[in-house]
Scaffold this motif. Structure first.
Motif, PDB file in Angstrom:
ATOM      1  N   HIS A   1     -72.129 -13.826 -98.392  1.00 14.37           N
ATOM      2  CA  HIS A   1     -71.876 -13.352-100.081  1.00 14.37           C
ATOM      3  C   HIS A   1     -70.484 -13.876-100.193  1.00 14.37           C
ATOM      4  O   HIS A   1     -70.539 -14.373-101.286  1.00 14.37           O
TER       5      HIS A   1
ATOM      6  N   ARG B   1     -71.512 -10.192-111.935  1.00 21.08           N
ATOM      7  CA  ARG B   1     -72.804  -9.821-111.198  1.00 21.08           C
ATOM      8  C   ARG B   1     -72.461 -10.063-109.623  1.00 21.08           C
ATOM      9  O   ARG B   1     -73.087  -9.066-108.866  1.00 21.08           O
ATOM     10  N   HIS B   2     -71.879 -10.844-109.159  1.00 24.29           N
ATOM     11  CA  HIS B   2     -71.768 -11.087-107.810  1.00 24.29           C
ATOM     12  C   HIS B   2     -70.897  -9.885-107.216  1.00 24.29           C
ATOM     13  O   HIS B   2     -71.251  -9.626-106.059  1.00 24.29           O
TER      14      HIS B   2
ATOM     15  N   PRO C   1     -77.348  -6.450-110.808  1.00 25.35           N
ATOM     16  CA  PRO C   1     -78.229  -6.854-109.679  1.00 25.35           C
ATOM     17  C   PRO C   1     -78.954  -5.724-109.044  1.00 25.35           C
ATOM     18  O   PRO C   1     -78.499  -4.417-109.117  1.00 25.35           O
TER      19      PRO C   1
ATOM     20  N   THR D   1     -63.243  -6.728-111.086  1.00 30.93           N
ATOM     21  CA  THR D   1     -64.644  -6.452-111.862  1.00 30.93           C
ATOM     22  C   THR D   1     -63.937  -5.915-113.107  1.00 30.93           C
ATOM     23  O   THR D   1     -64.442  -6.560-114.408  1.00 30.93           O
TER      24      THR D   1
ATOM     25  N   GLN E   1     -70.610  -7.062-108.416  1.00 22.78           N
ATOM     26  CA  GLN E   1     -71.335  -5.659-108.391  1.00 22.78           C
ATOM     27  C   GLN E   1     -72.382  -5.885-107.268  1.00 22.78           C
ATOM     28  O   GLN E   1     -72.661  -4.517-106.736  1.00 22.78           O
ATOM     29  N   GLY E   2     -72.838  -6.869-107.068  1.00 25.54           N
ATOM     30  CA  GLY E   2     -73.927  -6.863-105.791  1.00 25.54           C
ATOM     31  C   GLY E   2     -73.482  -6.777-104.549  1.00 25.54           C
ATOM     32  O   GLY E   2     -74.263  -6.277-103.633  1.00 25.54           O
TER      33      GLY E   2
ATOM     34  N   GLY F   1     -76.658  -9.867-106.184  1.00 19.88           N
ATOM     35  CA  GLY F   1     -75.799 -10.313-106.885  1.00 19.88           C
ATOM     36  C   GLY F   1     -75.635 -12.145-106.711  1.00 19.88           C
ATOM     37  O   GLY F   1     -74.689 -12.504-107.401  1.00 19.88           O
TER      38      GLY F   1
END
Length: 244
Positions: free
Chosen positions: A76, A189-190, A243, A225, A192-193, A161
């Motif tokens: 990730h 978004r990444h 996500p 974030t 948050q994921g 994400g």
């Protein structure tokens, strides 16, 4: 009679020199950034190895939260590093370039630590099942629709994400404000994921250092974030759907 419109050879030479100097300067910046990135990754790996077996405990099982988190979060993180490196090199917005650099360096260091642990535990860097989040079990994982909630088909093919290849290609085709907005959207978004995995590891990891790293990620990425959201709003962008 001399052609008054003919270019002065000296001007052409000077222009060539300026262009060559600019290319050289750009190349040096990229080289310095690349060397710094490699150094951060190596230092992170060294830190992971120096920790030994976190908490002085034995080697965790392949299906443990500790191993699964280290494997999946490394994957990730590496996607975030790829995005951040692109924005750092191609954005002309200093604030965007700064947040991209911060994310790239911090997450590379964390990848180094996690991969250092996996090497010390003699575990592969990638999950052998070909799926992710199989180490997340129970009601909390089921509530998000992830993890080993189905014994016949545990885990997910794509972690929350993560960008698609179409999104990555589009990001690379953009420039200026459009590049900045899409980068901020994708990175927000990444971040948050990854929260679900961090929260789960912070709660259920058995090795103190793994638990502490997950908690540290939650804290640092929470602040990032907020910054990503603020920068996106200031540039007229809207967050992507969260996500799932």
């Amino acid at each position: 009679m001399a052609d008054e419109t003919a270019p002065d050879p000296a001007d052409e030479i000077g222009g060539d020199r300026d262009e060559q100097s600019q290319r050289t300067s750009t190349g040096m910046r990229v080289l310095v950034a690349t060397v710094a990135v490699v150094a951060i990754l190596l230092l992170g790996a060294a830190a992971g190895l120096l920790l030994g077996l976190p908490g002085g405990q034995g080697v965790p099982a392949s299906n443990s939260v500790d191993v699964g988190f280290a494997q999946d979060m490394s994957v990730h993180h590496r996607q975030a590093v790829q995005m951040a490196g692109w924005a750092r090199d191609h954005s002309t917005d200093n604030a965007v370039r700064q947040i991209a650099f911060d994310i790239e360096t911090s997450q590379l260091g964390q990848v180094g630590r996690m991969e250092g642990w996996l090497g010390l535990w003699d575990k592969p860097e990638l999950p052998t099942s070909g799926k992710y989040m199989t180490w997340m079990t129970g009601p909390e994982a089921a509530a998000h629709g992830h993890g080993a909630t189905n014994p016949n088909d545990p885990g997910v093919v794509t972690m929350p994400g993560m960008y698609t290849q179409q999104e990555w290609q589009r990001l690379r085709s953009l420039s200026g404000r459009e590049l900045d907005v899409m980068f901020l959207q994708l990175m927000l978004r990444h971040h948050q994921g990854g929260v679900q995995m961090m929260e789960y590891a912070a709660k259920y990891a058995t090795n103190p250092q793994v638990k502490n790293l997950a908690q540290s990620m939650l804290l640092s990425q929470g602040k990032e974030t907020e910054t990503l959201r603020r920068l996106l709003t200031a540039r007229g962008g809207q967050p992507l759907p969260p996500p799932t």
